[in-house]
Every structure is written in structure tokens, then in C-alpha cells.
Motif scaffolding. Structure first.
Motif, PDB file in Angstrom:
ATOM      1  N   THR A 163       0.820  -1.212   0.000  1.00 58.93           N
ATOM      2  CA  THR A 163       0.000   0.000   0.000  1.00 58.93           C
ATOM      3  C   THR A 163       0.852   1.260   0.000  1.00 58.93           C
ATOM      4  OG1 THR A 163      -0.210  -0.148   2.422  1.00 58.93           O
ATOM      5  CG2 THR A 163      -1.980  -1.102   1.104  1.00 58.93           C
ATOM      6  N   GLN A 164       2.018   1.210   0.674  1.00 56.63           N
ATOM      7  CA  GLN A 164       2.920   2.360   0.641  1.00 56.63           C
ATOM      8  C   GLN A 164       3.433   2.589  -0.779  1.00 56.63           C
ATOM      9  OE1 GLN A 164       2.372   4.043   3.279  1.00 56.63           O
ATOM     10  NE2 GLN A 164       4.231   3.955   4.501  1.00 56.63           N
ATOM     11  N   ALA A 165       3.845   1.512  -1.439  1.00 56.38           N
ATOM     12  CA  ALA A 165       4.333   1.636  -2.813  1.00 56.38           C
ATOM     13  C   ALA A 165       3.221   2.117  -3.745  1.00 56.38           C
ATOM     14  CB  ALA A 165       4.878   0.305  -3.292  1.00 56.38           C
ATOM     15  N   TRP A 166       1.976   1.642  -3.491  1.00 56.98           N
ATOM     16  CA  TRP A 166       0.860   2.021  -4.362  1.00 56.98           C
ATOM     17  C   TRP A 166       0.562   3.516  -4.279  1.00 56.98           C
ATOM     18  CZ3 TRP A 166      -1.100   0.706  -8.609  1.00 56.98           C
ATOM     19  CH2 TRP A 166      -2.366   1.136  -9.002  1.00 56.98           C
ATOM     20  N   LYS A 167       0.822   4.138  -3.143  1.00 60.37           N
ATOM     21  CA  LYS A 167       0.652   5.589  -3.054  1.00 60.37           C
ATOM     22  C   LYS A 167       1.504   6.286  -4.105  1.00 60.37           C
ATOM     23  CE  LYS A 167      -0.192   5.657   1.953  1.00 60.37           C
ATOM     24  NZ  LYS A 167       0.363   6.094   3.262  1.00 60.37           N
ATOM     25  N   HIS A 168       2.724   5.781  -4.292  1.00 64.77           N
ATOM     26  CA  HIS A 168       3.617   6.364  -5.291  1.00 64.77           C
ATOM     27  C   HIS A 168       3.188   5.975  -6.704  1.00 64.77           C
ATOM     28  CE1 HIS A 168       7.369   7.572  -7.287  1.00 64.77           C
ATOM     29  NE2 HIS A 168       7.341   6.390  -7.863  1.00 64.77           N
ATOM     30  N   LEU A 169       2.950   4.679  -6.927  1.00 65.18           N
ATOM     31  CA  LEU A 169       2.640   4.197  -8.267  1.00 65.18           C
ATOM     32  C   LEU A 169       1.338   4.774  -8.808  1.00 65.18           C
ATOM     33  CD1 LEU A 169       3.631   0.455  -7.751  1.00 65.18           C
ATOM     34  CD2 LEU A 169       4.896   2.179  -9.054  1.00 65.18           C
ATOM     35  N   SER A 170       0.378   5.023  -7.918  1.00 71.01           N
ATOM     36  CA  SER A 170      -0.916   5.570  -8.343  1.00 71.01           C
ATOM     37  C   SER A 170      -0.862   7.068  -8.575  1.00 71.01           C
ATOM     38  CB  SER A 170      -1.981   5.261  -7.284  1.00 71.01           C
ATOM     39  OG  SER A 170      -1.706   5.978  -6.088  1.00 71.01           O
ATOM     40  N   GLY A 171       0.222   7.691  -8.156  1.00 72.33           N
ATOM     41  CA  GLY A 171       0.350   9.139  -8.302  1.00 72.33           C
ATOM     42  C   GLY A 171      -0.226   9.929  -7.143  1.00 72.33           C
ATOM     43  N   ARG A 182       3.856  11.118  -4.668  1.00 72.14           N
ATOM     44  CA  ARG A 182       5.120  10.771  -5.296  1.00 72.14           C
ATOM     45  C   ARG A 182       6.245  10.767  -4.257  1.00 72.14           C
ATOM     46  NH1 ARG A 182       4.387   8.037  -9.875  1.00 72.14           N
ATOM     47  NH2 ARG A 182       3.066   9.154 -11.369  1.00 72.14           N
ATOM     48  N   SER A 183       6.894   9.618  -4.095  1.00 72.03           N
ATOM     49  CA  SER A 183       7.948   9.495  -3.094  1.00 72.03           C
ATOM     50  C   SER A 183       8.792   8.276  -3.410  1.00 72.03           C
ATOM     51  CB  SER A 183       7.349   9.360  -1.684  1.00 72.03           C
ATOM     52  OG  SER A 183       8.324   8.905  -0.762  1.00 72.03           O
ATOM     53  N   MET A 184      10.103   8.481  -3.607  1.00 74.52           N
ATOM     54  CA  MET A 184      10.981   7.344  -3.843  1.00 74.52           C
ATOM     55  C   MET A 184      11.090   6.454  -2.607  1.00 74.52           C
ATOM     56  SD  MET A 184      11.729   7.207  -6.917  1.00 74.52           S
ATOM     57  CE  MET A 184      12.872   5.827  -6.726  1.00 74.52           C
ATOM     58  N   GLU A 185      10.936   7.068  -1.418  1.00 74.76           N
ATOM     59  CA  GLU A 185      10.967   6.277  -0.186  1.00 74.76           C
ATOM     60  C   GLU A 185       9.806   5.288  -0.160  1.00 74.76           C
ATOM     61  OE1 GLU A 185      10.857   6.822   4.690  1.00 74.76           O
ATOM     62  OE2 GLU A 185      10.628   8.568   3.386  1.00 74.76           O
ATOM     63  N   LEU A 186       8.610   5.782  -0.489  1.00 78.37           N
ATOM     64  CA  LEU A 186       7.450   4.896  -0.528  1.00 78.37           C
ATOM     65  C   LEU A 186       7.606   3.830  -1.603  1.00 78.37           C
ATOM     66  CD1 LEU A 186       4.510   7.445  -0.100  1.00 78.37           C
ATOM     67  CD2 LEU A 186       5.476   5.913   1.628  1.00 78.37           C
ATOM     68  N   ALA A 187       8.125   4.227  -2.766  1.00 79.96           N
ATOM     69  CA  ALA A 187       8.312   3.266  -3.856  1.00 79.96           C
ATOM     70  C   ALA A 187       9.279   2.164  -3.444  1.00 79.96           C
ATOM     71  CB  ALA A 187       8.823   3.984  -5.099  1.00 79.96           C
TER      72      ALA A 187
END
Length: 342
Positions: A305-313, A316-321
Motif C-alpha cells: 500500500t505504501q508503494a501504491w501511493k507512489h505508483l498511483s500518483g 510521489r515518493s521514492m521512499e514509498l516506492a
């Protein structure tokens, strides 16, 4: 690690802290050694010293991020700062190694929601605790200390706590299913694990306790003598005490010391025995295994879910990705845990 602060931001926070500390300690306060510690997307931790009337106080400010992360907090199960303050105070008074909280911020301090507590020595950096020479003796103690401290936390009198959510195993599973359903791609390993958990979920405990909710290596301070303070209480709730014992043992929180399940420092039995000697109830290994599986599912879904915050736009955060890559590790861990259970 310390975050470099713009002069204007540091001056603003320093002035506000001088006002707040002066009100609490009863005299004009001078602030120095102010620095913001790294980490925390929605909460900030500031370290500083306050001098009032000839006395010097080593302190920590914990506050919500001023950028408006409150909305994110409200969509999660994390406590607000006022509730967190009261939980830490109750645990500290119960004899747990919680920091001593001193006062909450006032609305006109200009710092948002937060509180100030006394600073405790030690480091939370797992790689230092697990590998550096100064902590060699501490490494032999930490597993037992984690059990003993947890018994103290669970013994906190419910009457001294603010209102907290009660979360049973069924509630926890439902919450994870909801998070999984927010993703736009299938996750068969996590679906399998959630089904396994649902079919084997333990009965509610007859005496629910204060659960820390994020009790693990990385969320406590330790020095050469061992654990000095338990941090990050924003996930506290009322529930099954074995939840904390399972969470601290998941493989991700061993930071490479995979043969030592108790936070990377010892065996499960070593921690359980200290927990029971400290006043905790006798630990059922099958129940502990269930919560360890649950914790592994929980962490893996959090990674997604953390990565999806980034991937979904959405954010935007490289840390989350980068957190998203940890999800595949938990899939392997889950398959091993389920095979062991079988």
C-alpha cells in the motif's frame, strides 16, 4: 541521523518551544542544540535542550507534520498526539520503559498537535545494535528485556488509559482485507495467508490489555546496557497481548539475524520466559505463531500500500516506492511460515 534545517524553520520552532517550555517549567526558557531527527513522513521528532532558571532539560518534541498529514492519520488507525501522550504517560507510570512525557503543546504555541518528553539515551539503529562492538553485552540481554518490558506494558491498568479501540483477530483480518482490496493488482500469496488466518483465528482473550501495536527492533532505544526506552506508541490499542509477541518476531525485524527471532537478539522461548517471569500470561506457541503469520501479512500489505501511493500518483515518493520491494520478502517468509504450520 539529523535533518538539515533552514534557518527560518529552526528559528520558528525554537521560539515556539521557548514559549511552551517557559509555560511548563515556570520561567524564561532558552532553547539550544535544536535538531530534527530523520524519519517519519507524518510525524516529526525534534531533539533540543531547554535551560530554565539555571536548570538544563534534555527534551524531545513529537508533533504532527506541519504539511497537513493529519488527513492521512485520520484515514489510518494511528493515534492522535494527545491520545498518544496519555498512553505513554500511563505506561510510564506502570513501570514500563516508556519515556517520561511532560506536557502537550497549546494551540497558540504555533507548532500544531504534539507533546514534549524527556530525552532518553541510546540508539534505535538496528545495524549498530546488532553488529557494533560497544553493544556486545547488550545483545545478550535485549531478547529477555523485550519480554520483561512487554509484560509491564500489558499490565498497565486500563482505567489509567484514554479511550482506545479494541481490536480482535477478526477485526485485524478485516482491516487487512480492506487494504488489499485497495490495490489494483492481485496478490495470491497474501490472499492465501489471509484465508489461512481467518480459518484459524484465535478466540478473543478474556482479559484484553494495552497492546503497543508496533513493538519491534527499530522502535526502541538501547545503549551498552540494553533497552532504555520503547518508542512509537501511535499504534496502541486494546487487544490480545500475544499480538505484540508475534510482531516483534517477524523476520523483517531481525535485520539479517534471521536465526534469532526475538528482534534479532535471541530465541522466542527466551523472550517468552522473561515475559512470563515479568508477570505476563503463559504464552501459547500456536497462538504466537498465528500472530507471527498475521504480522508478516500485515507488514507485506503495508509495503504494497505504501508503494501504491507512489505508483498511483497519489503521493510521489521514492521512499514509498522503495518500501514496495520488501513485499516480496514477506511473501517468501509467509510461504515458509505456512509450511512450518502445516
Amino acid at each position: 541521523m539529523t535533518v538539515h534545517l533552514p534557518d527560518e524553520e529552526a528559528a520558528t520552532v525554537s521560539a515556539a518551544l521557548a514559549k511552551a517550555c517557559g509555560r511548563h517549567f515556570g520561567g524564561a526558557a532558552t532553547i539550544d542544540s535544536l535538531r530534527r531527527e530523520s524519519g517519519g513522513a507524518s510525524r516529526q521528532t525534534w531533539s533540543f535542550d531547554a535551560s530554565v532558571g539555571g536548570a538544563r532539560h534534555a527534551l524531545i518534541l513529537r508533533r504532527d507534520h506541519p504539511s497537513g498529514a493529519k488527513g492521512e492519520r485520520e484515514r489510518s488507525a494511528a493515534l492522535d498526539r494527545g491520545t498518544e501522550f496519555r498512553v505513554i504517560r500511563a505506561a510510564h507510570r506502570a513501570g514500563a520503559r516508556a519515556p517520561e512525557v511532560l506536557f502537550e503543546l497549546a494551540g497558540d504555541d504555533g507548532l500544531g498537535d504534539g507533546f514534549v518528553m524527556r530525552r532518553v539515551g541510546g540508539t534505535a539503529i538496528a545495524r549498530k545494535l546488532l553488529r557494533d562492538a560497544p553493544y556486545a553485552t547488550a545483545r545478550t540481554k535485549i531478547a529477555g528485556q523485550l519480554g520483561e518490558i512487554l509484560a509491564r506494558i500489558h499490565a498497565t491498568d486500563p482505567a489509567t488509559l484514554p479511550p482506545l479501540a479494541r481490536r480482535e483477530a477478526a477485526d485485524q483480518i478485516e482491516g487487512l482485507r480492506h487494504l488489499l482490496d485497495t490495490l489494483a493488482y492481485a496478490q495470491p500469496v497474501f490472499e492465501l495467508a489471509l484465508t489461512w488466518l481467518d480459518r484459524r483465528k484465535p478466540a478473543p482473550v478474556s482479559k484484553p490489555v494495552l497492546v503497543h501495536g508496533d513493538y519491534r527492533t527499530g522502535n526502541y532505544l538501547a545503549d551498552e546496557t540494553g533497552v532504555t526506552a520503547i518508542l512509537d506508541w501511535e499504534g496502541a490499542h486494546i487487544g490480545d497481548p500475544v499480538e505484540d509477541l508475534g510482531w516483534v518476531c517477524i523476520k523483517s525485524w531481525r535485520f539479517g539475524s534471521i536465526d534469532k527471532p526475538a528482534g534479532g537478539f535471541g530465541t522466542r522461548q527466551e523472550m517468552w520466559s522473561a515475559y512470563e517471569r515479568g508477570g505476563g500470561a503463559k504464552v501459547d506457541p500456536r497462538r504466537a505463531h498465528w500472530w507471527e503469520v498475521f504480522g508478516t501479512v500485515r507488514w507485506g500489505i503495508i509495503c504494497h500500500t505504501q508503494a501504491w501511493k507512489h505508483l498511483s500518483g497519489a503521493q510521489r515518493s521514492m521512499e514509498l516506492a522503495s518500501i514496495g520491494r520488501r513485499a516480496v520478502e514477506t511473501e517468501v517468509d509467509l510461504l515458509q511460515l505456512l509450511r512450518t504450520a502445516a
